[in-house]
Scaffold this motif. Structure first.
Motif, short mmCIF file in Angstrom:
data_model
loop_
_atom_site.label_atom_id
_atom_site.label_comp_id
_atom_site.label_asym_id
_atom_site.label_seq_id
_atom_site.Cartn_x
_atom_site.Cartn_y
_atom_site.Cartn_z
N ILE A 143 0.82 -1.22 0.00
CA ILE A 143 0.00 0.00 0.00
C ILE A 143 0.84 1.26 0.00
N SER A 144 2.13 1.12 0.23
CA SER A 144 3.06 2.24 0.13
C SER A 144 4.47 1.65 0.05
N THR A 145 5.46 2.50 0.02
CA THR A 145 6.84 2.03 -0.08
C THR A 145 7.19 1.09 1.07
N ASN A 146 6.78 1.45 2.27
CA ASN A 146 7.13 0.65 3.45
C ASN A 146 5.91 0.04 4.14
N GLY A 147 4.76 0.09 3.52
CA GLY A 147 3.56 -0.40 4.16
C GLY A 147 2.85 -1.48 3.36
N ALA A 148 2.17 -2.35 4.09
CA ALA A 148 1.39 -3.41 3.44
C ALA A 148 0.17 -3.69 4.30
N GLY A 149 -0.83 -4.29 3.70
CA GLY A 149 -2.04 -4.65 4.42
C GLY A 149 -2.77 -5.75 3.67
N TRP A 150 -3.91 -6.11 4.18
CA TRP A 150 -4.73 -7.17 3.59
C TRP A 150 -6.10 -6.62 3.27
N ARG A 151 -6.73 -7.16 2.22
CA ARG A 151 -8.13 -6.85 1.96
C ARG A 151 -8.95 -7.48 3.08
N GLU A 152 -9.83 -6.69 3.66
CA GLU A 152 -10.65 -7.19 4.75
C GLU A 152 -11.52 -8.36 4.28
N SER A 153 -12.01 -8.31 3.06
CA SER A 153 -12.85 -9.39 2.54
C SER A 153 -12.07 -10.71 2.44
N ASP A 154 -10.79 -10.65 2.08
CA ASP A 154 -9.97 -11.87 2.01
C ASP A 154 -9.79 -12.49 3.40
N ILE A 155 -9.55 -11.65 4.40
CA ILE A 155 -9.39 -12.15 5.76
C ILE A 155 -10.70 -12.72 6.27
N ASN A 156 -11.81 -12.05 5.98
CA ASN A 156 -13.12 -12.56 6.39
C ASN A 156 -13.42 -13.91 5.74
N ARG A 157 -13.06 -14.07 4.45
CA ARG A 157 -13.26 -15.36 3.78
C ARG A 157 -12.40 -16.44 4.42
N TRP A 158 -11.15 -16.09 4.79
CA TRP A 158 -10.27 -17.07 5.43
C TRP A 158 -10.82 -17.47 6.79
N ILE A 159 -11.28 -16.51 7.58
CA ILE A 159 -11.84 -16.80 8.90
C ILE A 159 -13.06 -17.72 8.78
N ALA A 160 -13.89 -17.49 7.77
CA ALA A 160 -15.10 -18.30 7.57
C ALA A 160 -14.77 -19.74 7.21
N ASN A 161 -13.65 -19.97 6.52
CA ASN A 161 -13.30 -21.32 6.08
C ASN A 161 -11.78 -21.45 5.92
N PRO A 162 -11.05 -21.53 7.04
CA PRO A 162 -9.59 -21.57 6.93
C PRO A 162 -9.05 -22.78 6.15
N ALA A 163 -9.67 -23.93 6.33
CA ALA A 163 -9.17 -25.14 5.68
C ALA A 163 -9.46 -25.15 4.18
N GLY A 164 -10.52 -24.48 3.77
CA GLY A 164 -10.91 -24.50 2.35
C GLY A 164 -10.60 -23.22 1.61
#
Length: 73
Positions: free
Chosen positions: A39-60
């Protein structure tokens, strides 16, 4: 109307998933956790929707656009 996707930072991801720093980065390398976005030269982050999808189904969880052919057949 659909909400815009927020970018969340590392501490928020850790708090939501309960995973340690090393586990998050190991899972990213294995392809079993969403990768960060630059997200910048020294910064990074995650899409909230990707994390929510992972939380909903970590194994799949699969990266966006990938198809699990075991589910199709």
């Amino acid at each position: 109307m659909r909400q815009p996707d927020r970018i969340i930072r590392f501490n928020t991801v850790r708090a939501r998933t309960g995973l340690s720093r090393s586990t998050i980065y190991r899972k990213i390398a294995e392809g079993t956790f969403p990768a960060q976005l630059r997200i910048s030269t020294n910064g990074a982050g995650w899409r909230e929707s990707d994390i929510n999808r992972w939380i909903a189904n970590p194994a799949g969880w699969l990266p966006r656009g990938e198809i699990d052919f075991d589910d199709v057949l």
